[in-house]
Design an enzyme around this catalytic site. Structure first.
Site, PDB file in Angstrom:
ATOM      1  N   ILE A  15       0.832  -1.214   0.000  1.00 29.31           N
ATOM      2  CA  ILE A  15       0.000   0.000   0.000  1.00 29.31           C
ATOM      3  C   ILE A  15       0.862   1.257   0.000  1.00 29.31           C
ATOM      4  CG2 ILE A  15      -0.333  -0.089   2.523  1.00 29.31           C
ATOM      5  CD1 ILE A  15      -2.810   1.267  -0.121  1.00 29.31           C
ATOM      6  N   SER A  37      13.022  -1.065   6.353  1.00 26.12           N
ATOM      7  CA  SER A  37      12.561  -2.434   6.162  1.00 26.12           C
ATOM      8  C   SER A  37      13.285  -3.312   7.163  1.00 26.12           C
ATOM      9  CB  SER A  37      12.865  -2.887   4.730  1.00 26.12           C
ATOM     10  OG  SER A  37      12.625  -4.272   4.589  1.00 26.12           O
ATOM     11  N   HIS A  80       0.449  -2.734  14.529  1.00 28.47           N
ATOM     12  CA  HIS A  80       0.158  -1.291  14.529  1.00 28.47           C
ATOM     13  C   HIS A  80       0.355  -0.656  15.910  1.00 28.47           C
ATOM     14  CE1 HIS A  80      -2.603  -1.519  10.693  1.00 28.47           C
ATOM     15  NE2 HIS A  80      -1.352  -1.853  10.472  1.00 28.47           N
ATOM     16  N   LYS A  98      -5.289   1.461   8.784  1.00 31.81           N
ATOM     17  CA  LYS A  98      -6.471   0.885   9.411  1.00 31.81           C
ATOM     18  C   LYS A  98      -6.318  -0.622   9.500  1.00 31.81           C
ATOM     19  CE  LYS A  98      -8.044  -1.130   6.497  1.00 31.81           C
ATOM     20  NZ  LYS A  98      -7.538  -2.226   5.608  1.00 31.81           N
TER      21      LYS A  98
HETATM   22  N1  LIG Z   1      -5.818   2.436   3.314  1.00 34.57           N
HETATM   23  C1  LIG Z   1      -5.735   1.587   2.303  1.00 34.57           C
HETATM   24  O1  LIG Z   1      -6.156   1.865   1.184  1.00 34.57           O
HETATM   25  C2  LIG Z   1      -5.071   0.254   2.511  1.00 34.57           C
HETATM   26  C3  LIG Z   1      -4.907  -0.613   1.441  1.00 34.57           C
HETATM   27  C4  LIG Z   1      -4.198  -1.796   1.649  1.00 34.57           C
HETATM   28  C5  LIG Z   1      -3.714  -2.109   2.913  1.00 34.57           C
HETATM   29  N2  LIG Z   1      -3.932  -1.266   3.939  1.00 34.57           N
HETATM   30  C6  LIG Z   1      -3.396  -1.576   5.281  1.00 34.57           C
HETATM   31  O2  LIG Z   1      -1.984  -1.454   5.217  1.00 34.57           O
HETATM   32  C7  LIG Z   1      -1.341  -2.444   5.992  1.00 34.57           C
HETATM   33  C8  LIG Z   1      -0.395  -3.210   5.093  1.00 34.57           C
HETATM   34  O3  LIG Z   1      -1.108  -3.862   4.056  1.00 34.57           O
HETATM   35  P1  LIG Z   1      -0.338  -4.353   2.715  1.00 34.57           P
HETATM   36  O4  LIG Z   1      -1.281  -5.196   1.947  1.00 34.57           O
HETATM   37  O5  LIG Z   1       0.285  -3.210   2.049  1.00 34.57           O
HETATM   38  O6  LIG Z   1       0.756  -5.317   3.389  1.00 34.57           O
HETATM   39  P2  LIG Z   1       2.039  -6.019   2.771  1.00 34.57           P
HETATM   40  O7  LIG Z   1       2.247  -5.617   1.354  1.00 34.57           O
HETATM   41  O8  LIG Z   1       1.942  -7.463   3.110  1.00 34.57           O
HETATM   42  O9  LIG Z   1       3.213  -5.340   3.590  1.00 34.57           O
HETATM   43  C9  LIG Z   1       3.375  -5.458   4.976  1.00 34.57           C
HETATM   44  C10 LIG Z   1       4.823  -5.097   5.284  1.00 34.57           C
HETATM   45  O10 LIG Z   1       5.035  -5.244   6.672  1.00 34.57           O
HETATM   46  C11 LIG Z   1       6.354  -5.660   6.905  1.00 34.57           C
HETATM   47  N3  LIG Z   1       6.308  -6.773   7.860  1.00 34.57           N
HETATM   48  C12 LIG Z   1       6.840  -6.753   9.105  1.00 34.57           C
HETATM   49  N4  LIG Z   1       6.624  -7.913   9.737  1.00 34.57           N
HETATM   50  C13 LIG Z   1       5.926  -8.695   8.879  1.00 34.57           C
HETATM   51  C14 LIG Z   1       5.426 -10.032   8.958  1.00 34.57           C
HETATM   52  N5  LIG Z   1       5.565 -10.794  10.068  1.00 34.57           N
HETATM   53  N6  LIG Z   1       4.777 -10.539   7.897  1.00 34.57           N
HETATM   54  C15 LIG Z   1       4.608  -9.790   6.787  1.00 34.57           C
HETATM   55  N7  LIG Z   1       5.059  -8.508   6.654  1.00 34.57           N
HETATM   56  C16 LIG Z   1       5.732  -7.975   7.688  1.00 34.57           C
HETATM   57  C17 LIG Z   1       6.976  -6.055   5.582  1.00 34.57           C
HETATM   58  O11 LIG Z   1       7.900  -5.029   5.204  1.00 34.57           O
HETATM   59  P3  LIG Z   1       9.496  -5.169   5.306  1.00 34.57           P
HETATM   60  O12 LIG Z   1       9.812  -6.578   4.949  1.00 34.57           O
HETATM   61  O13 LIG Z   1       9.972  -4.175   4.325  1.00 34.57           O
HETATM   62  O14 LIG Z   1       9.881  -4.840   6.719  1.00 34.57           O
HETATM   63  C18 LIG Z   1       5.821  -6.029   4.593  1.00 34.57           C
HETATM   64  O15 LIG Z   1       6.186  -5.543   3.330  1.00 34.57           O
HETATM   65  C19 LIG Z   1      -2.462  -3.252   6.638  1.00 34.57           C
HETATM   66  O16 LIG Z   1      -2.710  -2.728   7.926  1.00 34.57           O
HETATM   67  C20 LIG Z   1      -3.671  -2.985   5.756  1.00 34.57           C
HETATM   68  O17 LIG Z   1      -4.884  -3.050   6.485  1.00 34.57           O
HETATM   69  C21 LIG Z   1      -4.596  -0.092   3.756  1.00 34.57           C
END
Ligand SMILES: NC(=O)c1ccc[n+]([C@@H]2O[C@H](COP(=O)([O-])OP(=O)(O)OC[C@H]3O[C@@H](n4cnc5c(N)ncnc54)[C@H](OP(=O)(O)O)[C@@H]3O)[C@@H](O)[C@H]2O)c1
Length: 331
Positions: A15, A37, A80, A98
């Protein structure tokens, strides 16, 4: 402080790259200074790709940088609260994805920590910054549907990768946490009152998270609201307000993109009016609002205590779904 807020992003989440990097870079009062990261190389690659000046091989290293004013947290939901509290302790303002936390109690603790340090904290429900939402508020206030009696919302999409964070219970996954939270939030935003009772039924994924949920909310005034959310259904993101004189509908309630959107007003089969709202980047408007609150030391439109109220509703819905639809008081 200067006339621009200097932002850092915790993690290379999807995101961030899809929405928040362009939003921060495109904001008049913000600049993107760094990304962190768990892996230094991943942070470096991300920073290089998006022209971000600094990268950090740990989240703590970014929090320790005195040049960063505000942190955007797009970590898995279960992380979070911890990382918001750590960022606040490091003296940073926080825009957290969120849901702000996985429990209302955590959200209150986060709000208290921000207030104690006079730091800003907001949940990144970006849809509220789209002008179609303020247009809906005005229309409902002006009696466009008569007396508002019922609302309906849906937010569904189909997720096929089993390793996605949304399918992991230990990371705060589930359809209600992910997209149902928007439905509850829009009901509360438009109702002008808090719901008092909740009922829900879920379809559970083998991992234990709710992959689908149907929920009903009852407000003290008698207003009702119903939603469904899913990680397993074709894409829908609708909202409907039903009143004594007509209905109001949004077909792209939460993620309208940057093209123009429409609000449909019906007062009978032959009395249909379509209002067009010009397209805009709702993420940029959110970043600009939050940056402005930091620069002018004013409270965000939606503060962390408001987020705790949303979580109280999610908690009641989960209790009800776990009890196969038993009605639950929202406490
Ligand atoms: N407002 C919106 O439009 C919107 C849209 C989508 C998602 N979201 C929210 O944004 C957040 C992230 O969603 P996303 O889909 O973007 O997630 P994602 O691509 O899976 O990314 C999560 C990031 O968290 C880090 N991380 C740290 N510990 C982790 C673990 N144990 N497992 C996986 N990742 C871990 C990783 O970054 P590093 O490896 O770089 O540390 C990973 O890239 C969620 O809270 C979601 O609800 C909001």
């Amino acid at each position: 402080m200067a006339d621009r807020v200097r932002w850092g992003i915790l993690s290379t989440a999807n995101i961030g790259r899809a929405a928040l990097v362009p939003a921060i870079v495109g904001s008049a009062n913000a600049e993107l200074l760094g990304v962190a990261s768990r892996e230094a190389e991943r942070a470096f690659g991300y920073a290089t790709r998006y022209n971000i000046p600094n990268s950090y091989g740990s989240y703590d290293a970014l929090l320790d940088d005195p040049d960063i004013d505000a942190i955007y947290i797009p970590l898995p939901n279960s992380m979070h609260a911890e990382w918001t509290l750590r960022a606040l302790r490091a003296g940073k303002h926080v825009l957290c994805e969120k849901p702000l936390a996985t429990t209302a109690a955590d959200a209150i603790a986060m709000a208290d920590a921000a207030d104690a340090r006079n730091l800003k904290l907001m949940e990144a429900f970006m849809y509220r910054f789209h002008p179609q939402i303020s247009a809906v508020v005005t229309l409902l206030d002006n009696g466009a549907v008569g007396e508002l009696m019922h609302m309906h919302a849906a937010f569904t999409f189909r997720l096929t990768r089993p390793d996605n964070i949304r399918f992991q219970p230990e990371l705060g996954g589930g359809s209600l946490m992910d997209v149902g939270s928007y439905c509850v939030n829009i009901f509360r935003t438009l109702a002008d009152e808090e719901p008092v009772e909740a009922q829900a039924f879920a379809r559970w994924h083998p991992n234990g998270v709710d992959e689908q949920m149907v929920g009903t909310l009852l407000f003290a005034s008698g207003l009702t609201a119903q939603f469904d959310c899913a990680l397993s259904l074709a894409r829908r993101e609708t909202f409907l307000a039903a009143g004594t004189e007509g209905t109001l509908e949004l077909t792209r309630a939460f993620l309208p993109g940057t093209a123009s959107t429409t609000i449909m007003l019906r007062r009978g089969y032959n009395d249909v009016e379509q209002r067009t709202i010009a397209g805009v980047d709702e993420y940029r408007l959110m970043v600009e609002h939050f940056s402005d609150c930091i620069l002018t030391n004013t409270r965000p439109l939606f503060d962390a205590r408001e987020a705790a109220n949303n979580l109280r509703v999610l908690e009641a819905l989960y209790r009800s779904a776990a009890a196969n639809g038993r009605p639950e008081q929202i406490i």
